[in-house]
Design a protein around this motif. Structure first.
Motif, PDB file in Angstrom:
ATOM      1  N   GLU A  21       0.841  -1.192   0.000  1.00 44.45           N
ATOM      2  CA  GLU A  21       0.000   0.000   0.000  1.00 44.45           C
ATOM      3  C   GLU A  21       0.882   1.251   0.000  1.00 44.45           C
ATOM      4  OE1 GLU A  21      -3.323  -0.218  -0.131  1.00 44.45           O
ATOM      5  OE2 GLU A  21      -3.319  -2.385   0.085  1.00 44.45           O
ATOM      6  N   ALA A  22       0.451   2.267  -0.703  1.00 44.66           N
ATOM      7  CA  ALA A  22       1.189   3.528  -0.729  1.00 44.66           C
ATOM      8  C   ALA A  22       0.855   4.385   0.494  1.00 44.66           C
ATOM      9  CB  ALA A  22       0.869   4.293  -2.004  1.00 44.66           C
ATOM     10  N   ALA A  23      -0.297   4.150   1.093  1.00 38.85           N
ATOM     11  CA  ALA A  23      -0.742   4.965   2.221  1.00 38.85           C
ATOM     12  C   ALA A  23      -0.019   4.579   3.508  1.00 38.85           C
ATOM     13  CB  ALA A  23      -2.244   4.792   2.410  1.00 38.85           C
ATOM     14  N   SER A  24      -0.002   5.504   4.438  1.00 40.64           N
ATOM     15  CA  SER A  24       0.543   5.217   5.760  1.00 40.64           C
ATOM     16  C   SER A  24      -0.304   5.949   6.794  1.00 40.64           C
ATOM     17  CB  SER A  24       2.008   5.660   5.856  1.00 40.64           C
ATOM     18  OG  SER A  24       2.128   7.056   5.716  1.00 40.64           O
ATOM     19  N   LEU A  25      -0.122   5.579   8.046  1.00 41.01           N
ATOM     20  CA  LEU A  25      -0.842   6.195   9.165  1.00 41.01           C
ATOM     21  C   LEU A  25       0.171   6.843  10.100  1.00 41.01           C
ATOM     22  CD1 LEU A  25      -3.082   3.149  10.113  1.00 41.01           C
ATOM     23  CD2 LEU A  25      -3.827   5.165   8.848  1.00 41.01           C
ATOM     24  N   ILE A  26      -0.270   7.860  10.823  1.00 37.46           N
ATOM     25  CA  ILE A  26       0.556   8.467  11.862  1.00 37.46           C
ATOM     26  C   ILE A  26      -0.117   8.198  13.199  1.00 37.46           C
ATOM     27  CG2 ILE A  26       1.420  10.642  12.844  1.00 37.46           C
ATOM     28  CD1 ILE A  26       2.872   9.898  10.303  1.00 37.46           C
ATOM     29  N   GLY A  27       0.632   7.645  14.116  1.00 35.72           N
ATOM     30  CA  GLY A  27       0.178   7.472  15.491  1.00 35.72           C
ATOM     31  C   GLY A  27       0.915   8.485  16.354  1.00 35.72           C
ATOM     32  N   ASP A  28       0.235   9.095  17.291  1.00 33.99           N
ATOM     33  CA  ASP A  28       0.845  10.126  18.120  1.00 33.99           C
ATOM     34  C   ASP A  28       0.084  10.199  19.440  1.00 33.99           C
ATOM     35  OD1 ASP A  28       2.520  12.206  18.869  1.00 33.99           O
ATOM     36  OD2 ASP A  28       1.668  13.679  17.505  1.00 33.99           O
ATOM     37  N   GLU A  29       0.622  10.911  20.365  1.00 32.54           N
ATOM     38  CA  GLU A  29      -0.052  11.186  21.627  1.00 32.54           C
ATOM     39  C   GLU A  29      -0.618  12.598  21.568  1.00 32.54           C
ATOM     40  OE1 GLU A  29      -0.723   9.361  24.258  1.00 32.54           O
ATOM     41  OE2 GLU A  29       0.380   7.574  23.659  1.00 32.54           O
ATOM     42  N   PRO A  30      -1.678  12.860  22.334  1.00 36.24           N
ATOM     43  CA  PRO A  30      -2.212  14.221  22.366  1.00 36.24           C
ATOM     44  C   PRO A  30      -1.194  15.203  22.970  1.00 36.24           C
ATOM     45  CG  PRO A  30      -3.483  12.746  23.803  1.00 36.24           C
ATOM     46  CD  PRO A  30      -2.417  11.940  23.164  1.00 36.24           C
ATOM     47  N   VAL A  31      -1.384  16.475  22.691  1.00 35.94           N
ATOM     48  CA  VAL A  31      -0.478  17.512  23.179  1.00 35.94           C
ATOM     49  C   VAL A  31      -0.356  17.454  24.705  1.00 35.94           C
ATOM     50  CG1 VAL A  31      -0.121  20.018  23.322  1.00 35.94           C
ATOM     51  CG2 VAL A  31      -0.941  18.991  21.190  1.00 35.94           C
ATOM     52  N   GLU A  32      -1.480  17.261  25.393  1.00 35.50           N
ATOM     53  CA  GLU A  32      -1.437  17.240  26.864  1.00 35.50           C
ATOM     54  C   GLU A  32      -0.653  16.057  27.433  1.00 35.50           C
ATOM     55  OE1 GLU A  32      -5.499  15.725  25.490  1.00 35.50           O
ATOM     56  OE2 GLU A  32      -4.294  17.480  25.077  1.00 35.50           O
ATOM     57  N   GLY A  34       2.225  15.136  25.915  1.00 32.19           N
ATOM     58  CA  GLY A  34       3.592  15.325  25.441  1.00 32.19           C
ATOM     59  C   GLY A  34       3.785  15.107  23.957  1.00 32.19           C
ATOM     60  N   GLY A  35       2.726  14.731  23.246  1.00 30.51           N
ATOM     61  CA  GLY A  35       2.830  14.527  21.807  1.00 30.51           C
ATOM     62  C   GLY A  35       2.469  15.785  21.042  1.00 30.51           C
ATOM     63  N   ASP A  36       2.301  15.630  19.739  1.00 35.94           N
ATOM     64  CA  ASP A  36       1.947  16.758  18.873  1.00 35.94           C
ATOM     65  C   ASP A  36       0.493  16.705  18.417  1.00 35.94           C
ATOM     66  OD1 ASP A  36       4.605  17.802  18.890  1.00 35.94           O
ATOM     67  OD2 ASP A  36       5.179  16.271  17.417  1.00 35.94           O
ATOM     68  N   GLY A  37      -0.222  15.640  18.767  1.00 38.16           N
ATOM     69  CA  GLY A  37      -1.617  15.505  18.344  1.00 38.16           C
ATOM     70  C   GLY A  37      -1.769  15.316  16.846  1.00 38.16           C
ATOM     71  N   ALA A  38      -0.748  14.745  16.193  1.00 37.90           N
ATOM     72  CA  ALA A  38      -0.754  14.590  14.732  1.00 37.90           C
ATOM     73  C   ALA A  38      -1.554  13.386  14.251  1.00 37.90           C
ATOM     74  CB  ALA A  38       0.681  14.483  14.215  1.00 37.90           C
ATOM     75  N   GLY A  39      -1.988  12.540  15.166  1.00 40.16           N
ATOM     76  CA  GLY A  39      -2.755  11.355  14.800  1.00 40.16           C
ATOM     77  C   GLY A  39      -3.322  10.710  16.033  1.00 40.16           C
ATOM     78  N   PRO A  40      -4.079   9.637  15.847  1.00 42.06           N
ATOM     79  CA  PRO A  40      -4.669   8.956  17.004  1.00 42.06           C
ATOM     80  C   PRO A  40      -3.598   8.328  17.891  1.00 42.06           C
ATOM     81  CG  PRO A  40      -5.195   7.798  14.955  1.00 42.06           C
ATOM     82  CD  PRO A  40      -4.435   9.019  14.582  1.00 42.06           C
ATOM     83  N   ASP A  41      -3.904   8.254  19.179  1.00 39.34           N
ATOM     84  CA  ASP A  41      -2.986   7.604  20.115  1.00 39.34           C
ATOM     85  C   ASP A  41      -3.107   6.083  19.964  1.00 39.34           C
ATOM     86  OD1 ASP A  41      -4.842   6.490  22.400  1.00 39.34           O
ATOM     87  OD2 ASP A  41      -5.563   8.516  21.956  1.00 39.34           O
ATOM     88  N   PRO A  42      -2.143   5.308  20.474  1.00 37.39           N
ATOM     89  CA  PRO A  42      -2.168   3.857  20.302  1.00 37.39           C
ATOM     90  C   PRO A  42      -3.449   3.190  20.815  1.00 37.39           C
ATOM     91  CG  PRO A  42      -0.017   4.535  21.071  1.00 37.39           C
ATOM     92  CD  PRO A  42      -0.897   5.754  21.122  1.00 37.39           C
TER      93      PRO A  42
END
Length: 66
Positions: A21-32, A34-42
């Protein structure tokens, strides 16, 4: 089964790629957290996967039974 590759990118972000697949996903933590909120958390990704699997399974079973 597809091969999954998870790569740490910046801060707490991870890029999730899957073979074929050419697509990808971004997993991240919310800003509160310590993450950047760029994607869903695990936890959200896991619940989404379980919900999707359940929904598809029920739909296929219903189709089979007419």
């Amino acid at each position: 089964m597809k091969e999954i590759t998870v790569s740490s990118t910046q801060n707490l972000q991870n890029e999730i790629k899957y073979s074929g697949e050419a697509a990808s996903l971004i997993g991240d933590e919310p800003v509160e957290a310590g993450g950047d909120g760029a994607g869903p958390d695990p936890y959200t990704l896991l619940l989404s996967a379980l919900g999707t699997c359940t929904s598809i399974t029920l739909k296929l079973y219903a189709r089979q039974k007419g």
